[in-house]
Motif scaffolding. Structure first.
Motif, PDB file in Angstrom:
ATOM      1  N   PHE A 585     101.014  51.595   6.836  1.00  0.00           N
ATOM      2  CA  PHE A 585     101.024  50.467   7.753  1.00  0.00           C
ATOM      3  C   PHE A 585      99.639  49.839   7.856  1.00  0.00           C
ATOM      4  O   PHE A 585      98.620  50.474   7.545  1.00  0.00           O
ATOM      5  CB  PHE A 585     101.482  50.912   9.147  1.00  0.00           C
ATOM      6  N   GLY A 586      99.627  48.606   8.302  1.00  0.00           N
ATOM      7  CA  GLY A 586      98.353  47.938   8.488  1.00  0.00           C
ATOM      8  C   GLY A 586      98.527  46.646   9.254  1.00  0.00           C
ATOM      9  O   GLY A 586      99.644  46.245   9.625  1.00  0.00           O
ATOM     10  N   ALA A 587      97.421  45.990   9.488  1.00  0.00           N
ATOM     11  CA  ALA A 587      97.414  44.678  10.144  1.00  0.00           C
ATOM     12  C   ALA A 587      96.316  43.848   9.511  1.00  0.00           C
ATOM     13  O   ALA A 587      95.195  44.327   9.317  1.00  0.00           O
ATOM     14  CB  ALA A 587      97.192  44.821  11.641  1.00  0.00           C
ATOM     15  N   HIS A 588      96.663  42.612   9.171  1.00  0.00           N
ATOM     16  CA  HIS A 588      95.701  41.679   8.587  1.00  0.00           C
ATOM     17  C   HIS A 588      95.405  40.559   9.573  1.00  0.00           C
ATOM     18  O   HIS A 588      96.325  39.971  10.152  1.00  0.00           O
ATOM     19  CB  HIS A 588      96.251  41.076   7.296  1.00  0.00           C
ATOM     20  N   PHE A 589      94.125  40.264   9.741  1.00  0.00           N
ATOM     21  CA  PHE A 589      93.676  39.174  10.592  1.00  0.00           C
ATOM     22  C   PHE A 589      92.826  38.223   9.755  1.00  0.00           C
ATOM     23  O   PHE A 589      91.969  38.671   8.982  1.00  0.00           O
ATOM     24  CB  PHE A 589      92.864  39.702  11.777  1.00  0.00           C
ATOM     25  N   VAL A 590      93.070  36.924   9.915  1.00  0.00           N
ATOM     26  CA  VAL A 590      92.403  35.920   9.084  1.00  0.00           C
ATOM     27  C   VAL A 590      91.986  34.738   9.950  1.00  0.00           C
ATOM     28  O   VAL A 590      92.719  34.320  10.850  1.00  0.00           O
ATOM     29  CB  VAL A 590      93.341  35.421   7.958  1.00  0.00           C
ATOM     30  N   GLU A 591      90.803  34.207   9.667  1.00  0.00           N
ATOM     31  CA  GLU A 591      90.360  32.950  10.268  1.00  0.00           C
ATOM     32  C   GLU A 591      90.165  31.930   9.160  1.00  0.00           C
ATOM     33  O   GLU A 591      89.555  32.238   8.125  1.00  0.00           O
ATOM     34  CB  GLU A 591      89.047  33.137  11.028  1.00  0.00           C
ATOM     35  N   VAL A 592      90.705  30.735   9.349  1.00  0.00           N
ATOM     36  CA  VAL A 592      90.567  29.680   8.351  1.00  0.00           C
ATOM     37  C   VAL A 592      89.959  28.435   8.987  1.00  0.00           C
ATOM     38  O   VAL A 592      90.000  28.248  10.208  1.00  0.00           O
ATOM     39  CB  VAL A 592      91.921  29.299   7.720  1.00  0.00           C
ATOM     40  N   ALA A 593      89.408  27.593   8.128  1.00  0.00           N
ATOM     41  CA  ALA A 593      88.975  26.256   8.500  1.00  0.00           C
ATOM     42  C   ALA A 593      89.713  25.280   7.604  1.00  0.00           C
ATOM     43  O   ALA A 593      89.792  25.482   6.389  1.00  0.00           O
ATOM     44  CB  ALA A 593      87.466  26.107   8.342  1.00  0.00           C
ATOM     45  N   VAL A 594      90.279  24.225   8.185  1.00  0.00           N
ATOM     46  CA  VAL A 594      91.021  23.224   7.427  1.00  0.00           C
ATOM     47  C   VAL A 594      90.341  21.877   7.623  1.00  0.00           C
ATOM     48  O   VAL A 594      90.151  21.425   8.766  1.00  0.00           O
ATOM     49  CB  VAL A 594      92.493  23.147   7.886  1.00  0.00           C
ATOM     50  N   ARG A 605      87.033  34.360   7.609  1.00  0.00           N
ATOM     51  CA  ARG A 605      86.897  35.781   7.972  1.00  0.00           C
ATOM     52  C   ARG A 605      88.193  36.490   7.635  1.00  0.00           C
ATOM     53  O   ARG A 605      89.275  35.924   7.784  1.00  0.00           O
ATOM     54  CB  ARG A 605      86.636  35.958   9.469  1.00  0.00           C
ATOM     55  N   MET A 606      88.080  37.745   7.225  1.00  0.00           N
ATOM     56  CA  MET A 606      89.267  38.562   6.963  1.00  0.00           C
ATOM     57  C   MET A 606      89.016  39.986   7.453  1.00  0.00           C
ATOM     58  O   MET A 606      87.922  40.524   7.283  1.00  0.00           O
ATOM     59  CB  MET A 606      89.604  38.601   5.469  1.00  0.00           C
ATOM     60  N   LEU A 607      90.047  40.569   8.026  1.00  0.00           N
ATOM     61  CA  LEU A 607      89.990  41.956   8.493  1.00  0.00           C
ATOM     62  C   LEU A 607      91.304  42.638   8.156  1.00  0.00           C
ATOM     63  O   LEU A 607      92.375  42.076   8.388  1.00  0.00           O
ATOM     64  CB  LEU A 607      89.756  42.014  10.007  1.00  0.00           C
ATOM     65  N   ALA A 608      91.210  43.835   7.619  1.00  0.00           N
ATOM     66  CA  ALA A 608      92.393  44.670   7.403  1.00  0.00           C
ATOM     67  C   ALA A 608      92.191  45.996   8.119  1.00  0.00           C
ATOM     68  O   ALA A 608      91.132  46.617   8.003  1.00  0.00           O
ATOM     69  CB  ALA A 608      92.622  44.914   5.915  1.00  0.00           C
ATOM     70  N   VAL A 609      93.192  46.422   8.850  1.00  0.00           N
ATOM     71  CA  VAL A 609      93.201  47.749   9.478  1.00  0.00           C
ATOM     72  C   VAL A 609      94.356  48.516   8.852  1.00  0.00           C
ATOM     73  O   VAL A 609      95.497  48.059   8.881  1.00  0.00           O
ATOM     74  CB  VAL A 609      93.377  47.657  11.004  1.00  0.00           C
ATOM     75  N   CYS A 610      94.061  49.677   8.282  1.00  0.00           N
ATOM     76  CA  CYS A 610      95.051  50.412   7.493  1.00  0.00           C
ATOM     77  C   CYS A 610      95.259  51.825   8.019  1.00  0.00           C
ATOM     78  O   CYS A 610      94.295  52.513   8.364  1.00  0.00           O
ATOM     79  CB  CYS A 610      94.608  50.498   6.031  1.00  0.00           C
ATOM     80  N   ALA A 611      96.511  52.244   8.038  1.00  0.00           N
ATOM     81  CA  ALA A 611      96.877  53.624   8.354  1.00  0.00           C
ATOM     82  C   ALA A 611      97.645  54.150   7.156  1.00  0.00           C
ATOM     83  O   ALA A 611      98.816  53.818   6.962  1.00  0.00           O
ATOM     84  CB  ALA A 611      97.722  53.684   9.621  1.00  0.00           C
ATOM     85  N   ALA A 612      96.969  54.950   6.330  1.00  0.00           N
ATOM     86  CA  ALA A 612      97.554  55.366   5.058  1.00  0.00           C
ATOM     87  C   ALA A 612      97.235  56.821   4.743  1.00  0.00           C
ATOM     88  O   ALA A 612      96.868  57.167   3.623  1.00  0.00           O
ATOM     89  CB  ALA A 612      97.056  54.461   3.938  1.00  0.00           C
ATOM     90  N   GLY A 613      97.362  57.668   5.749  1.00  0.00           N
ATOM     91  CA  GLY A 613      97.081  59.074   5.520  1.00  0.00           C
ATOM     92  C   GLY A 613      95.600  59.313   5.293  1.00  0.00           C
ATOM     93  O   GLY A 613      94.747  58.482   5.617  1.00  0.00           O
ATOM     94  N   ARG A 614      95.279  60.477   4.740  1.00  0.00           N
ATOM     95  CA  ARG A 614      93.874  60.805   4.450  1.00  0.00           C
ATOM     96  C   ARG A 614      93.342  59.869   3.367  1.00  0.00           C
ATOM     97  O   ARG A 614      93.973  59.698   2.323  1.00  0.00           O
ATOM     98  CB  ARG A 614      93.764  62.262   4.014  1.00  0.00           C
ATOM     99  N   ILE A 615      92.191  59.306   3.603  1.00  0.00           N
ATOM    100  CA  ILE A 615      91.554  58.444   2.614  1.00  0.00           C
ATOM    101  C   ILE A 615      90.669  59.325   1.742  1.00  0.00           C
ATOM    102  O   ILE A 615      89.681  59.893   2.200  1.00  0.00           O
ATOM    103  CB  ILE A 615      90.743  57.331   3.293  1.00  0.00           C
ATOM    104  N   LEU A 616      91.032  59.433   0.468  1.00  0.00           N
ATOM    105  CA  LEU A 616      90.377  60.392  -0.422  1.00  0.00           C
ATOM    106  C   LEU A 616      88.951  59.990  -0.764  1.00  0.00           C
ATOM    107  O   LEU A 616      88.089  60.845  -0.960  1.00  0.00           O
ATOM    108  CB  LEU A 616      91.199  60.555  -1.698  1.00  0.00           C
ATOM    109  N   ASN A 617      88.699  58.694  -0.858  1.00  0.00           N
ATOM    110  CA  ASN A 617      87.357  58.180  -1.105  1.00  0.00           C
ATOM    111  C   ASN A 617      87.257  56.819  -0.438  1.00  0.00           C
ATOM    112  O   ASN A 617      87.781  55.829  -0.959  1.00  0.00           O
ATOM    113  CB  ASN A 617      87.078  58.068  -2.609  1.00  0.00           C
TER     114      ASN A 617
END
Length: 732
Positions: A585-594, A605-617
């Motif tokens: 699961f995750g959530a993406h947030f974006v800011e744009v200018a038009v 601007r871009m932001l991703a928040v991720c929940a994907a188990g243990r992150i190996l690296n």
């Protein structure tokens, strides 16, 4: 080893090496240009000739004749391969169309001939001298036309829960909209490329391929020879994204060309053939209907998707995330497959979820607006901790709400004005948008061989591939953690069919599955070391190149001795995936200018928040996510294969006409990984993350554009022509 009970504490949990943001161990080879890619294997085939593929000039019909006289007389020509002299060729399990046309042509740019010459330039020049006479037949190339037709050329597949029609009809608030996504092309840096050489009745192919065993099996089947007579080698791959999951024309024709020419042959697909000859992401037409109470609870959710493919192909399953992402008692999801004569549609990064979320996550925003609810809160309200179709089946881990809340706080979502076209900075309209991210977690059986030598060096061998994702490094981290040695003492050898069969790279299953296979082999090696050292394996600990138990310390090097130790094992997965729904699961947030006057869009601007188990690296995982985010921007704003609906081909079939994001298009990207483990997934307690990064990005961009301008575009890509004329009046 079989993984059929939840993981408990194990050596990976030490996190001395695993989980650390280490540099890639193959980085130096790649940055210095010394990593040997398939087309560059001069070391193994210094006398290789060059093959050039001629693609079909029609989309459907048959080959009447091929005049080869001028081509055969051209300088440097060694051989010309066509269906007439290629021998009897079968068809593998994973190809919809045959890889060499003749006499039937099934799609545009299907390989018609291979010209083999001393140099690439000679092969290319001679290929232009071939004269092919075709008998063209009418084809179907228009998805919208196929959808509207009444000749029943579509195949429907539905999944239902409850009574969707009744619940939607009674819903207090409703949404019923249609969204479209276009055909997308793979645009990896390295095209499909192979160098083939025969050694007696056996063939070795150095190729660029994600799934070694699949492709080895299909190549043997297509050539009609035993699988043991085929060896595939693919240690470095310049990007894949799903295009290199299967046997393609370059591999087959390099092998056939080398057999006929009696010397090694190199074949690389020219860029137009990557678009028209290999697989692509199919276009979709998606109808989404959602009904809710006035308080915002979803009561009915329906998602139907139309896509097209060659006869025998599969639909783009753009509805699969809708089966699991949000609650709702009454549900309908369905795929509609039209028979089209366009090139084959198949896997491209996050097949299904990527285009499906481009539609669903706009629809969720649209319904939230109808309800007067904040888009974050609407999603939170309709979260579910169980499979909506099976309430007794819980998610192994599901932290979508935390992803949304964390992202909203970090992105300062509370400062957003929900009313569109309210924020202006000079000539720019500014807007923010979000989307949920979802990708199912898959696991695949995976094996590895591990060696310990008298120097204390651990060598891992597996046919796992590294498509730029960091497989070399996370496999080395796994072996180092398990055997208690520094990562510098680990050697990783990948991508060779003479190694144990692995999960391969695809479907976001590679990292978790392949490292689990290495884990299994290392467990066996630990037992072998303890046994040879006369120690109790159940209490032995491995650290600093030593094995310790019962008050004794013994170096791994001394235990291995001159003969060394070699073990092999495979991780097989039980039915935990059936007992628990495993997803990321995750959530993406974006800011744009038009731009208020030209409607040009700039992502700020871009932001991703991720929940994907243990992150190996975390370092390589972040690289994967920002790569997915970048592809999501491309899908939102520019990527579209233009279909010639008369001739049946993709017109913009090169990187001049098919636009992808460049550095100037992409702003700072931030990635947050939630600290979690999933013991239901594997002993690594990890899950995939490489495809989660693209899921939902397109919708987040489109939602941000709407927030900036008040213009809702439901047909991707969101190009300026779809905004001009509908911009806020202040722009005039």
């Amino acid at each position: 080893m079989k993984f059929d009970t939840p993981a408990t504490t194990n050596p990976i949990d030490q996190l001395k090496v695993v989980g650390q943001p280490l540099d890639r161990i193959d980085g130096a080879l790649k940055t210095t240009g010394t990593a040997p890619y398939a087309y560059e294997r001069h070391d193994v085939a210094p006398d290789a000739a060059y093959g050039y593929i001629l693609g079909a000039a029609i989309a459907k019909g048959r080959i009447v004749a091929i005049d080869q006289a001028r081509a055969r007389a051209a300088p440097g020509v060694i051989a010309i391969v066509t269906a007439e002299n290629a021998g009897k060729l079968g068809k593998g399990n994973f190809n919809t169309a045959r890889l060499l046309a003749g006499p039937t042509v099934e799609h545009y740019h299907q390989a018609v001939a291979l010209v083999v010459a001393e140099t690439f330039e000679q092969a290319r020049a001679a290929a232009q001298l071939l004269r092919v006479e075709y008998a063209r037949t009418e084809g179907d190339f228009d998805l919208a036309g196929a959808k509207a037709s009444t000749d029943k050329r579509t195949t429907d597949s539905n999944k239902t829960v409850g009574d969707f029609s009744d619940a939607f009809g009674k819903a207090e608030v409703k949404l019923d909209e249609t969204y479209t996504t276009p055909d997308h092309s793979h645009a990896m840096m390295e095209p499909m490329a192979s160098t083939a050489a025969w050694r007696g009745d056996k063939v070795v192919v150095w190729t660029s391929n994600q799934m070694i065993d699949w492709t080895r099996t299909d190549l043997a089947s297509t050539l009609g020879i035993p699988k043991d007579n085929v060896r595939l080698v693919s240690p470095f791959i310049g990007g894949g994204f799903g295009a290199k999951l299967f046997l393609r024309a370059d591999t087959l024709l390099a092998a056939v060309g080398a057999r006929i020419a009696r010397r090694p042959v190199k074949v690389a697909l020219q860029r137009p053939l990557v678009a028209n000859n290999t697989t692509h992401r199919p276009a979709t037409i998606q109808r989404i209907r959602i009904g809710a109470t006035r308080q915002g609870k979803i009561t009915a959710i329906g998602h139907e998707s139309w896509s097209g493919n060659l006869v025998g192909g599969k639909p783009e399953n753009a509805v699969q995330q809708t089966q699991l992402l949000y609650a709702g008692e009454h549900r309908l999801t369905g795929t509609r497959l039209a028979s089209l004569d366009l090139p084959e549609g198949n896997a491209m990064r996050a097949p299904g979820e990527a285009p499906g979320l481009m539609a669903l996550e706009i629809a969720i925003d649209e319904l939230a607006e109808k309800l007067g609810m904040d888009p974050v809160e609407f999603r939170v309200l309709n979260d579910t901790q169980v499979d909506p179709a099976n309430p007794n089946r819980r998610f192994s881990q599901r932290r979508l709400i935390e992803c949304l809340r964390t992202g909203a706080q970090r992105f300062e979502w509370a400062q957003r004005n929900a009313k569109p076209a309210q924020r202006r900075e000079g000539r720019w309209w500014i807007g923010t948008g979000l989307a949920a991210a979802f990708r199912n977690n898959q696991v695949m059986k995976s094996g590895a061989r591990v060696r310990l030598d008298g120097r204390g060096i651990v060598t891992v061998e597996t046919d796992m591939t590294d498509i730029g994702t960091g497989s070399y490094t996370i496999i080395a981290q796994t072996a180092a953690e398990m055997m208690g040695v520094p990562i510098e003492k680990v050697v990783v050898r990948l991508g060779d069919s003479s190694f144990p069969v692995s999960a391969g790279s695809g479907g976001q299953w590679g990292a978790n599955s392949a490292t689990a296979g290495v884990y299994a082999a290392c467990v066996k090696l630990r037992e072998a070391v303890a046994q040879r050292a006369g120690l109790d394996a159940s209490t032995a600990s491995f650290a600093d190149g030593m094995v310790r138990a019962g008050g004794r310390n013994v170096s791994l090097a001394s235990v291995a001795g001159e003969g060394g130790l070699v073990v092999e094992d495979t991780m097989e997965f039980g039915d935990l995936t059936k007992q628990y729904q495993q997803s990321t699961f995750g959530a993406h947030f974006v800011e744009v200018a038009v731009d208020a006057y030209t409607a040009e869009v700039r992502v700020r601007r871009m932001l991703a928040v991720c929940a994907a188990g243990r992150i190996l690296n975390p370092k390589s995982a972040r690289s994967q996510v920002i790569g997915g985010m970048t592809m999501g921007v491309g899908a939102a704003l520019m990527e579209e294969l233009a279909v010639d609906k008369r001739q049946g081909f993709f017109v913009n079939h090169d990187l001049a006409g098919y636009e992808v994001p460049v550095h100037a298009d992409i702003p700072h990207q931030e990635v947050i990984f939630l600290d979690e483990t999933d013991p239901m997934s594997s002993p690594m307690k990890a899950k995939g993350v490489g495809e989660l990064g693209i899921c939902g990005v397109g919708a987040a961009v489109a939602n941000a554009i709407y927030n900036a301008t008040g213009v809702r575009v439901r047909d991707y890509p969101v190009t300026l022509d779809k905004l001009l004329g509908r911009m806020p009046s202040e722009a005039i």
